[in-house]
Design an enzyme around this catalytic site. Structure first.
Site, PDB file in Angstrom:
ATOM      1  N   ARG A 102       0.838  -1.196   0.000  1.00 59.27           N
ATOM      2  CA  ARG A 102       0.000   0.000   0.000  1.00 59.27           C
ATOM      3  C   ARG A 102       0.875   1.249   0.000  1.00 59.27           C
ATOM      4  O   ARG A 102       1.793   1.361   0.815  1.00 59.27           O
ATOM      5  CB  ARG A 102      -0.892  -0.047   1.253  1.00 59.27           C
ATOM      6  CG  ARG A 102      -2.172   0.716   1.123  1.00 59.27           C
ATOM      7  CD  ARG A 102      -3.076   0.452   2.294  1.00 59.27           C
ATOM      8  NE  ARG A 102      -2.543   0.982   3.559  1.00 59.27           N
ATOM      9  CZ  ARG A 102      -3.297   1.290   4.599  1.00 59.27           C
ATOM     10  NH1 ARG A 102      -4.610   1.103   4.534  1.00 59.27           N
ATOM     11  NH2 ARG A 102      -2.775   1.740   5.711  1.00 59.27           N
ATOM     12  N   THR A 106      -1.108   7.703  -0.862  1.00 56.94           N
ATOM     13  CA  THR A 106      -2.403   7.587  -1.559  1.00 56.94           C
ATOM     14  C   THR A 106      -3.266   6.461  -0.977  1.00 56.94           C
ATOM     15  O   THR A 106      -4.461   6.392  -1.250  1.00 56.94           O
ATOM     16  CB  THR A 106      -2.203   7.279  -3.050  1.00 56.94           C
ATOM     17  OG1 THR A 106      -1.574   5.992  -3.151  1.00 56.94           O
ATOM     18  CG2 THR A 106      -1.331   8.331  -3.719  1.00 56.94           C
ATOM     19  N   ASP A 198       0.782  -2.699  11.799  1.00 54.96           N
ATOM     20  CA  ASP A 198       1.119  -3.147  10.447  1.00 54.96           C
ATOM     21  C   ASP A 198       1.476  -4.633  10.492  1.00 54.96           C
ATOM     22  O   ASP A 198       2.510  -5.023  11.040  1.00 54.96           O
ATOM     23  CB  ASP A 198       2.297  -2.324   9.914  1.00 54.96           C
ATOM     24  CG  ASP A 198       2.574  -2.652   8.452  1.00 54.96           C
ATOM     25  OD1 ASP A 198       2.832  -3.841   8.151  1.00 54.96           O
ATOM     26  OD2 ASP A 198       2.502  -1.741   7.616  1.00 54.96           O
ATOM     27  N   ASP A 201       4.939  -5.586   8.997  1.00 57.38           N
ATOM     28  CA  ASP A 201       6.066  -5.180   9.850  1.00 57.38           C
ATOM     29  C   ASP A 201       6.119  -6.011  11.125  1.00 57.38           C
ATOM     30  O   ASP A 201       7.203  -6.346  11.611  1.00 57.38           O
ATOM     31  CB  ASP A 201       5.933  -3.698  10.242  1.00 57.38           C
ATOM     32  CG  ASP A 201       6.120  -2.760   9.055  1.00 57.38           C
ATOM     33  OD1 ASP A 201       6.298  -3.258   7.923  1.00 57.38           O
ATOM     34  OD2 ASP A 201       6.054  -1.542   9.268  1.00 57.38           O
TER      35      ASP A 201
HETATM   36  O1  LIG Z   1      -7.290  -2.658   2.885  1.00 58.26           O
HETATM   37  P1  LIG Z   1      -6.100  -1.819   2.556  1.00 58.26           P
HETATM   38  O2  LIG Z   1      -6.270  -0.387   2.927  1.00 58.26           O
HETATM   39  O3  LIG Z   1      -5.658  -1.996   1.139  1.00 58.26           O
HETATM   40  O4  LIG Z   1      -4.903  -2.313   3.496  1.00 58.26           O
HETATM   41  C1  LIG Z   1      -4.669  -3.651   3.739  1.00 58.26           C
HETATM   42  C2  LIG Z   1      -3.348  -4.083   3.172  1.00 58.26           C
HETATM   43  O5  LIG Z   1      -2.271  -3.462   3.881  1.00 58.26           O
HETATM   44  C3  LIG Z   1      -1.394  -4.465   4.367  1.00 58.26           C
HETATM   45  O6  LIG Z   1      -0.353  -4.726   3.487  1.00 58.26           O
HETATM   46  P2  LIG Z   1       0.815  -3.660   3.225  1.00 58.26           P
HETATM   47  O7  LIG Z   1       0.465  -2.802   2.060  1.00 58.26           O
HETATM   48  O8  LIG Z   1       1.159  -2.972   4.500  1.00 58.26           O
HETATM   49  O9  LIG Z   1       2.008  -4.579   2.762  1.00 58.26           O
HETATM   50  P3  LIG Z   1       2.872  -5.612   3.628  1.00 58.26           P
HETATM   51  O10 LIG Z   1       2.021  -6.826   3.802  1.00 58.26           O
HETATM   52  O11 LIG Z   1       4.059  -5.850   2.792  1.00 58.26           O
HETATM   53  O12 LIG Z   1       3.211  -4.981   4.943  1.00 58.26           O
HETATM   54  C4  LIG Z   1      -2.301  -5.650   4.533  1.00 58.26           C
HETATM   55  O13 LIG Z   1      -1.590  -6.862   4.649  1.00 58.26           O
HETATM   56  C5  LIG Z   1      -3.194  -5.576   3.336  1.00 58.26           C
HETATM   57  O14 LIG Z   1      -2.647  -6.170   2.183  1.00 58.26           O
HETATM   58  O1  LIG Z   2      -4.207  -1.529  10.121  1.00 60.22           O
HETATM   59  C1  LIG Z   2      -3.623  -1.848   9.068  1.00 60.22           C
HETATM   60  C2  LIG Z   2      -3.998  -1.329   7.821  1.00 60.22           C
HETATM   61  C3  LIG Z   2      -3.323  -1.733   6.704  1.00 60.22           C
HETATM   62  N1  LIG Z   2      -2.319  -2.624   6.830  1.00 60.22           N
HETATM   63  C4  LIG Z   2      -1.954  -3.135   8.022  1.00 60.22           C
HETATM   64  O2  LIG Z   2      -1.022  -3.954   8.099  1.00 60.22           O
HETATM   65  N2  LIG Z   2      -2.614  -2.727   9.112  1.00 60.22           N
HETATM   66 MG   LIG Z   3       2.381  -3.570   5.797  1.00 62.68          MG
END
Ligand SMILES: O=P(O)(O)OC[C@H]1O[C@H](OP(=O)(O)OP(=O)(O)O)[C@H](O)[C@@H]1O
Ligand SMILES: O=c1cc[nH]c(=O)[nH]1
Ligand SMILES: [Mg+2]
Length: 207
Positions: A102, A106, A198, A201
């Site tokens: 994400r 944005t 997150d 993370d």
């Molecule tokens: O519903 P949304 O607003 O799209 O957010 C949710 C997304 O955010 C997180 O991934 P992230 O983009 O943080 O990537 P990561 O798994 O690599 O940390 C999570 O695992 C989802 O994929």
């Molecule tokens: O709360 C949140 C939202 C998006 N992605 C995450 O990992 N946590």
């Molecule tokens: Mg993430």
């Protein structure tokens, strides 16, 4: 849209470990894996079965197996922490991968990996992602799956925000949701409140 909130004391106590900011990466991964087992178990509850004859040491009886194991699709990174446990429960399942990150400004998903079978028609799909926040990442994943012909999709998410649930429901895609909790909402950074932070993370460290 069909949705199931798995309401169980053992699921709730594992979710508490995930929410707790004191849980380190290892404790978080362990609790996520165990909670995934419960969510997948419930997601499969009404799956069509096939029966066949099986011989015990004593008699012949009726055996049961899934008519069609689902394709498991972890959304990287965070969904990686769910796939091993889901696969342990459904060892016959095939696995595809979607990678999304994400954008922090944005809040739109930025795709970086798509590794899926060409034709998903007739194949149930379980998408594994712990977080359903705005829903942008999940709807993007559903778009990809629908383009390949998927018509039976289950989103398995540990925590969902109401905005994400609404995004799935209004996406027009054939999806149902299995989750451990629908939380209060999103903060200004589009993190789920109270959420668990997150999920990528907290398993693997910052990216
Ligand atoms: O519903 P949304 O607003 O799209 O957010 C949710 C997304 O955010 C997180 O991934 P992230 O983009 O943080 O990537 P990561 O798994 O690599 O940390 C999570 O695992 C989802 O994929
Ligand atoms: O709360 C949140 C939202 C998006 N992605 C995450 O990992 N946590
Ligand atoms: Mg993430």
């Amino acid at each position: 849209m069909d949705s199931l909130v798995v309401d169980h004391p053992l699921a709730a106590s594992l979710l508490t470990v995930l929410r707790d900011e004191r849980s380190d990466n290892a404790a978080f991964r362990h609790a996520l894996s165990r909670l995934t087992q419960m969510l997948v178990y419930e997601a499969v509850r009404d799956a069509p079965i096939a029966t066949f004859e099986v011989r015990t040491p004593v008699a012949v009886t009726t055996g049961v197996r899934l008519q069609q194991p689902p394709l498991l699709v972890p959304v990287l990174r965070a969904g990686l922490g769910m796939v091993e446990q889901a696969h342990a429960l459904i060892p016959q399942a095939q696995v595809g991968f979607v990678g999304l990150a994400r954008d922090e400004k944005t809040f739109e998903p930025v795709p970086y990996l798509e590794s899926l079978p060409e034709d998903l028609s007739g194949l149930p799909v379980f998408v594994l992602d712990p977080m359903l926040a705005t829903g942008g990442s999940m709807v993007h994943t559903l778009d990809i799956l629908a383009q390949r012909g998927a018509t039976d999709i289950t989103a398995i998410c540990v925590v969902a925000a109401p905005q994400g649930v609404e995004a799935l429901a209004s996406s027009g895609h054939p999806v149902r949701l299995v989750t451990a909790s629908v939380d209060e909402g999103l903060d200004e950074d589009r993190y789920i409140v109270p959420g668990l932070g997150d999920a990528g993370d907290r398993q693997f460290g910052p990216r």
